[in-house]
Design a protein around this motif. Structure first.
Motif, short mmCIF file in Angstrom:
data_model
loop_
_atom_site.label_atom_id
_atom_site.label_comp_id
_atom_site.label_asym_id
_atom_site.label_seq_id
_atom_site.Cartn_x
_atom_site.Cartn_y
_atom_site.Cartn_z
N UNK A 176 -0.96 13.06 -25.13
CA UNK A 176 0.16 12.34 -25.82
C UNK A 176 0.50 12.58 -27.26
N UNK A 177 -0.26 13.69 -27.97
CA UNK A 177 0.08 13.75 -29.24
C UNK A 177 1.48 14.48 -29.52
N UNK A 178 2.23 14.90 -28.57
CA UNK A 178 3.69 15.10 -28.74
C UNK A 178 4.46 13.77 -28.90
N UNK A 179 4.14 12.83 -28.05
CA UNK A 179 4.88 11.58 -27.91
C UNK A 179 4.65 10.84 -29.44
N UNK A 180 3.32 10.90 -29.66
CA UNK A 180 2.69 10.14 -30.88
C UNK A 180 3.48 10.84 -32.23
N UNK A 181 3.59 12.03 -32.42
CA UNK A 181 4.32 12.54 -33.59
C UNK A 181 5.65 12.27 -33.48
N UNK A 182 6.32 12.43 -32.22
CA UNK A 182 7.86 12.06 -32.49
C UNK A 182 7.95 10.65 -32.45
N UNK B 185 11.41 13.59 -42.38
CA UNK B 185 10.94 13.13 -40.93
C UNK B 185 10.73 14.25 -40.10
N UNK B 186 11.89 14.74 -39.83
CA UNK B 186 11.93 15.93 -38.77
C UNK B 186 10.87 16.98 -39.15
N UNK B 187 10.87 17.42 -40.77
CA UNK B 187 10.12 18.41 -40.90
C UNK B 187 8.52 18.05 -40.73
N UNK B 188 8.28 16.79 -41.12
CA UNK B 188 6.92 16.20 -41.07
C UNK B 188 6.74 16.18 -39.48
N UNK B 189 7.50 15.68 -38.59
CA UNK B 189 7.38 15.84 -37.34
C UNK B 189 6.86 17.11 -36.69
N UNK B 190 7.78 18.13 -37.09
CA UNK B 190 7.62 19.29 -36.60
C UNK B 190 6.15 19.96 -37.14
N UNK B 191 5.70 19.80 -38.38
CA UNK B 191 4.54 20.13 -38.69
C UNK B 191 3.03 19.36 -38.18
N UNK B 192 3.42 18.15 -37.94
CA UNK B 192 2.40 17.67 -37.16
C UNK B 192 2.00 17.97 -35.87
N UNK B 193 3.56 18.25 -35.19
CA UNK B 193 3.35 18.81 -33.69
C UNK B 193 2.49 20.11 -33.86
N UNK B 194 3.13 20.81 -34.67
CA UNK B 194 2.52 22.34 -34.62
C UNK B 194 0.86 22.07 -34.86
N UNK B 195 0.88 21.37 -36.02
CA UNK B 195 -0.58 21.04 -36.20
C UNK B 195 -1.63 20.54 -35.11
N UNK B 196 -1.32 19.52 -34.32
CA UNK B 196 -1.72 18.94 -33.35
C UNK B 196 -1.93 19.62 -32.19
N UNK B 197 -0.89 20.58 -31.91
CA UNK B 197 -1.08 21.77 -30.84
C UNK B 197 -2.24 22.75 -30.95
N UNK B 198 -2.63 22.79 -32.48
CA UNK B 198 -3.98 23.77 -32.58
C UNK B 198 -5.04 22.87 -32.75
N UNK B 199 -5.13 21.79 -32.51
CA UNK B 199 -6.36 20.86 -32.51
C UNK B 199 -7.34 21.27 -31.30
#
Length: 183
Positions: free
Chosen positions: A83-89, A22-36
């Protein structure tokens, strides 16, 4: 020498894999969303901007590739307010809870599928409160110099995020513990 209770880990070996995943997936989602792009996060920005505008009595004007401008409030709700940071966390925090507290695999999978729309709605709710709180504190902060406005804005947003994440973590933990599907 005896180890202090706070330094002692209560993490069970069965919780390590879900925590890492879950931590790895959360980090990946956060990184991906920051590039959206702006258009990619409209599903988070648009409903919040219109609700904030409605609650605070302002029109909401979409400015292409920038955000939603609320002219009566003179603010722009842009990608950084999505709010994508909140959503991913939130997704991965609650996924971790489900995978460590629920016994049956089928129920875990079903719970995960339910978490996606639930966390989306929670994100819209919390983000609306966060933005309204930031606007309110900005009005209160007019007595401070402009150097502090950014800090006040960031602290208000951070406080809202942390408080709601803790509330959701404990509330969902209690719900799972009292359900018949818990370990």
């Amino acid at each position: 020498m005896q180890e202090h209770k706070l330094l002692k880990s209560n993490l069970k070996t069965t919780e390590v894999l879900p925590l890492l995943l879950s931590s790895s997936a959360g980090y990946c989602l956060h990184f991906y969303c920051s590039k959206l792009s702006y258009e990619s996060v409209l599903f988070l920005i648009k409903p919040v901007a219109y609700v904030v505008g409605f609650i605070l009595g302002s029109n909401c004007v979409n400015i292409a590739d920038e955000g939603f401008f609320l002219p009566q409030l003179e603010i722009l709700i842009d990608k950084s307010c999505s709010g994508y940071n909140f959503w991913s966390v939130c997704i991965f925090m609650l996924t971790y809870l489900c995978f460590t507290k629920i016994a049956k695999l089928q129920i875990k999978c079903f719970a995960f599928l339910l978490l996606l729309p639930i966390t989306y709605l929670l994100t819209l709710f919390v983000n609306t409160i966060r933005i309204i709180s930031c606007i309110s504190t900005a009005k209160l902060g007019l007595m401070f110099s402009e150097n502090y406005q950014g800090i006040i804005h960031e602290v208000t947003g951070l406080a809202n995020t942390v408080v709601f994440l803790l509330l959701f973590y404990f509330a969902f933990g209690k719900i799972i513990n009292y359900s018949k599907y818990a370990h």
